[in-house]
Design an enzyme around this catalytic site. Structure first.
Site, short mmCIF file in Angstrom:
data_model
loop_
_atom_site.label_atom_id
_atom_site.label_comp_id
_atom_site.label_asym_id
_atom_site.label_seq_id
_atom_site.Cartn_x
_atom_site.Cartn_y
_atom_site.Cartn_z
N ASP A 133 0.84 -1.20 0.00
CA ASP A 133 0.00 0.00 0.00
C ASP A 133 0.87 1.25 0.00
OD1 ASP A 133 -3.01 0.99 0.82
OD2 ASP A 133 -1.43 2.29 1.65
N TYR A 173 3.16 9.79 -0.68
CA TYR A 173 4.28 9.22 0.10
C TYR A 173 5.63 9.46 -0.60
CZ TYR A 173 0.53 6.41 2.35
OH TYR A 173 -0.60 5.97 2.98
N HIS A 211 -7.47 9.74 -1.78
CA HIS A 211 -6.76 9.71 -0.50
C HIS A 211 -7.55 10.36 0.64
CE1 HIS A 211 -2.35 9.33 1.02
NE2 HIS A 211 -3.20 9.13 2.01
#
Ligand code: A2P
Length: 291
Positions: A52, A57, A115
Site C-alpha cells: 500500500d 508518500y 486519499h
C-alpha cells in the site's frame, strides 16, 4: 469441533467479486529508496502479496523497483496507490493516475483510492470509474471518507467503492463507520492499525496481557483483533523481523471475551487528521504530491 488454523493470508472478496489479500505492507513515511526497497523485498519474501503506497508518500518509484527486482511476479502482487488532494477534476485525475503508473513502472494498478475527501472528489471519481471500466485500474475505492462523504459520492457514482481505508486502532475503533460500511458492502481497511507509533497502544496493559497469554507480541494481538473484525490491515515497518512478525497472525485466534476486552479500549482518539475538518482538507490541497 476442532478449529484448524493455518497461517495463510486470506484473500477477502470485494463487492465487484475481485479479491484483496487481507494483510499488506504499508509504506507511509518511508522516505528513501533503501528503506522502501528493503521493506518491500522483506515483505514479499515473508509471503506478503499486497503493498500500500500513495502518490503523496513519494515512494511509488521505489516500490515498483523493489517489485521488479524481487522473485515474485507483478501479477501476483496487489498494489494500491492513492490520488492526492491537490489532484481534482476529470483530466487532472487521469493525468495523476498516469504519473502514478509511470512512477511504479506498471501498465495497470490493482487499486487506486481517493486519499482524502478534499473538495472536488466526485469529478475525480468519474475519471477513476472510466479508468476502472477501461481495465487500467482493477479496483477503485476511497480513503478517509466518513459516511456523509460516501453518501455524497454515491449521488453521482455508477461504481461503488470497494474499500474505505480509514484510521483504525484500539484507541480509535470507528465502530459506527465500520457498521455503516458493512451495510454498504464496502470493506473497512485500517491505516495505522498499530497506532502509527503515535499512541501507546503497543504498551497498553490489556493488549500486553493478551500477548503474554498467547505467547505472541502486542503488535500481533492488535493485528489479529483487526482481522477478526474483518478489516484489511496494512501495518508499516522498516524492520525485517517486525515485517515477518506482523505477517504471522493467522495461526492463533482471540475468543469473544478477548475481542470484547480490546473493544473496551476505544477512546475515540485519533493520531491523524480528522476528515470532517474542512479547513485541514482545504489546506492539504496545497501540499505538493508531485515531489
Ligand atoms: P518501524 O517502522 O520502526 O518498525 P502503523 O502501521 O500503525 O502506522 O504503525 C507503524 C509503527 O509501528 C511504526 O512506528 C513501526 O516502526 C511500528 N511497528 C510496526 N510493526 C511493529 C511491531 N511488530 N512491533 C513494534 N512496533 C512495530
Amino acid at each position: 469441533m476442532v478449529l484448524i488454523l493455518h497461517n495463510e493470508i486470506p484473500a477477502l472478496p470485494l463487492n465487484n467479486n475481485n479479491r484483496i489479500p487481507q494483510l499488506g505492507l504499508g509504506v507511509f513515511q518511508v522516505d528513501n529508496a533503501q528503506d522502501t526497497k528493503d521493506a518491500v523485498k522483506w515483505a514479499l519474501a515473508a509471503g506478503y502479496r499486497h503493498i500500500d503506497t500513495a502518490a503523496y508518500y513519494g515512494n511509488e518509484q521505489w516500490v515498483g523497483e523493489a517489485i521488479r527486482e524481487s522473485d515474485v511476479k507483478r501479477e501476483d502482487i496487489f498494489v494500491t496507490s492513492k490520488l492526492w488532494n491537490d489532484e481534482r477534476g476529470y483530466d487532472e485525475t487521469k493525468a495523476a493516475f498516469q504519473r502514478t503508473l509511470d512512477k511504479l513502472g506498471f501498465d495497470y494498478l490493482d487499486m487506486f483510492l481517493i486519499h482524502w475527501p478534499a473538495p472536488g472528489f466526485t469529478e475525480s471519481w468519474r475519471a477513476m470509474e472510466d479508468l476502472y471500466k477501461a481495465g487500467k485500474i482493477k479496483n477503485i475505492g476511497v480513503s478517509n471518507f466518513n459516511r456523509s462523504h460516501i453518501e455524497k459520492l454515491m449521488e453521482t457514482a455508477t461504481v461503488k467503492p470497494v474499500v474505505d481505508q480509514i484510521e483504525t486502532h484500539p484507541y480509535f475503533q470507528q465502530k459506527d463507520l465500520h457498521a455503516y460500511l458493512e451495510t454498504q458492502g464496502i470493506l473497512h481497511e485500517a491505516w495505522s492499525p498499530l497506532g502509527g507509533g503515535r499512541n501507546n497502544a503497543l504498551t497498553d496493559p490489556v493488549i500486553n496481557e493478551l500477548a503474554a497469554a498467547h505467547d505472541v507480541s502486542a503488535a500481533q494481538i492488535i493485528l489479529r483483533w483487526h482481522v477478526q473484525r474483518e478489516e484489511i490491515v496494512i501495518p508499516k515497518s522498516t524492520h525485517e523481523e517486525r515485517i515477518q512478525q506482523n505477517r504471522d497472525i493467522f495461526a492463533f485466534g482471540l475468543d469473544e471475551d478477548e475481542m470484547r476486552a480490546i473493544s473496551a479500549l476505544d477512546a475515540g482518539k485519533r493520531v491523524g487528521p480528522d476528515p470532517a475538518d474542512d479547513a485541514w482538507l482545504k489546506q492539504s490541497q496545497s501540499y505538493d504530491s508531485r515531489k
